[in-house]
Write a protein that holds these residues in place. Structure first.
Motif, PDB file in Angstrom:
ATOM      1  N   UNK A  55     -14.469  27.875 -11.552  1.00  0.00           N
ATOM      2  CA  UNK A  55     -14.171  27.878 -12.976  1.00  0.00           C
ATOM      3  C   UNK A  55     -14.035  29.285 -13.530  1.00  0.00           C
ATOM      4  N   UNK A  56     -14.818  30.207 -12.994  1.00  0.00           N
ATOM      5  CA  UNK A  56     -14.725  31.605 -13.406  1.00  0.00           C
ATOM      6  C   UNK A  56     -13.352  32.162 -13.054  1.00  0.00           C
ATOM      7  N   UNK A  57     -12.845  31.802 -11.869  1.00  0.00           N
ATOM      8  CA  UNK A  57     -11.515  32.252 -11.465  1.00  0.00           C
ATOM      9  C   UNK A  57     -10.444  31.669 -12.382  1.00  0.00           C
ATOM     10  N   UNK A  58     -10.581  30.403 -12.749  1.00  0.00           N
ATOM     11  CA  UNK A  58      -9.637  29.797 -13.702  1.00  0.00           C
ATOM     12  C   UNK A  58      -9.640  30.576 -15.014  1.00  0.00           C
ATOM     13  N   UNK A  59     -10.822  30.897 -15.534  1.00  0.00           N
ATOM     14  CA  UNK A  59     -10.914  31.617 -16.805  1.00  0.00           C
ATOM     15  C   UNK A  59     -10.281  33.007 -16.711  1.00  0.00           C
ATOM     16  N   UNK A  60     -10.555  33.711 -15.618  1.00  0.00           N
ATOM     17  CA  UNK A  60     -10.043  35.079 -15.485  1.00  0.00           C
ATOM     18  C   UNK A  60      -8.528  35.092 -15.314  1.00  0.00           C
ATOM     19  N   UNK A  61      -7.991  34.162 -14.541  1.00  0.00           N
ATOM     20  CA  UNK A  61      -6.549  34.110 -14.349  1.00  0.00           C
ATOM     21  C   UNK A  61      -5.854  33.691 -15.645  1.00  0.00           C
ATOM     22  N   UNK A  62      -6.433  32.723 -16.347  1.00  0.00           N
ATOM     23  CA  UNK A  62      -5.852  32.303 -17.617  1.00  0.00           C
ATOM     24  C   UNK A  62      -5.844  33.450 -18.622  1.00  0.00           C
TER      25      UNK A  62
END
Length: 340
Positions: free
Chosen positions: A171-178
């Motif tokens: 989820x952290x990766x989703x947030x950072x990429x978004x």
């Protein structure tokens, strides 16, 4: 039938629910703080804690009203709250409230591990599991903004850790990429919306540690997205999002399947905020069909932080381990209790 009030304030959702001892959810209320944190691209701990203080009284009242209980003397069998992991200020709000109510109503208090709550979430949405239980063990991918674990659930309260992230959570990766793509917050839904119009084969992003055990890694994938966009500044956000999302899905499903084969799993599960991702849910269902085992998915409402899952876990804990001491502290780094 006895009733339990659960409280969840570990991060940026203020939640309360009333759940019966046989697993029926009589009421569940969640007040999200997404709008408060959107301008910052992530959760601001101080803002979250103050918001819980303001929101919790109304959320508790709505949960009791929804269950048809009196606010002053509801006749509950116990009160539970998340004690960790999470943001320390946020945890303290819910934990302190639960202890005060337990004292005022003279009922047991139960401190619940937030991660264990997520492991109960899928079971709440399946009546057949409430009645007869699954064919244990279940292999669960518990994936959220702060955690990515592959767990063998051998029964309620019986967990073995098969793998975990060595860096960023999914989820952290989703947030950072978004955030990098300018898609908004929270990142999971933003990426999924953009990816729906993109080509998941447009970029060949790495599937880190795909062939190495059951641990996970998403930091390199995030960096690969940044480098790809820098090299191709005209690339459509939709294609980047779709390719990134596919890489995450491929890794998570591969690890769950490998874990299921290793332990002889009787079923597969998702838990946590990332479990709401549509392509991930479809891919795990397909994997379950290939393995010939059922897949238990929580409803999307049960994927995000909620108090129903906390209450469900609390009922099991109260029955098998007893109530928690009133001096149980909030622990932002609380770990899942594992089998030796």
């Amino acid at each position: 039938m006895s009733l339990l009030l659960g409280i969840e304030t570990s991060c940026d959702e203020t939640a309360a629910a009333v759940v019966s001892s046989d697993g029926a959810v009589l009421s569940t209320v969640v007040s999200s703080q997404i709008d408060l944190h959107a301008a910052y691209g992530g959760v601001v701990p101080e803002i979250a804690g103050r918001a819980h203080l303001e929101l919790l009284p109304a959320v508790l009242g709505a949960a009791l009203d929804g269950a048809g209980l009196a606010r002053s003397a509801p006749g509950l069998g116990a009160v539970a709250a998340t004690s960790g992991p999470g943001l320390i200020g946020s945890l303290l709000v819910g934990l302190s409230e639960a202890k005060a109510l337990a004292l005022a109503w003279d009922v047991p208090f139960v401190a619940v591990n937030h991660l264990e709550g997520h492991l109960f979430a899928a079971l709440l949405d399946h009546d057949d599991l409430q009645r007869s239980g699954p064919d244990w063990p279940l292999v669960v991918a518990l994936v959220s903004g702060g955690h990515s674990l592959i767990v063998s659930m051998e029964g309620p309260g019986r967990y073995r850790l098969l793998g975990q992230t060595v860096d960023d959570a999914a989820g952290e990766a989703f947030d950072k990429v978004a955030r990098f793509l300018g898609l908004g917050y929270p990142g999971g839904p933003a990426i999924e919306r953009a990816a729906a119009a993109g080509d998941p084969r447009a970029f060949s992003f790495p599937r880190s540690m795909l062939a190495d055990g059951l641990d996970l890694s998403f930091s390199g994938l995030k960096t690969a997205v940044v480098r790809a966009v820098e090299a191709h500044p005209d690339a459509a956000n939709e294609d980047v999002a779709a390719s990134f999302q596919q890489a995450v899905v491929d890794v998570l499903v591969a690890k769950v399947v490998r874990g299921a084969e290793a332990v002889g799993a009787g079923g597969l599960c998702l838990a946590g905020g990332v479990a709401a991702n549509g392509p991930l849910r479809l891919a795990l269902e397909a994997a379950g069909r290939d393995l010939g085992v059922p897949v238990y998915l929580p409803s999307r409402a049960m994927c995000t932080d909620n108090a129903s899952m906390i209450a469900a876990a609390a009922w099991w804990q109260l029955e098998h381990l007893g109530p928690s001491p009133l001096d149980t502290p909030a622990d932002p780094n609380l770990r899942l209790r594992l089998l030796a």
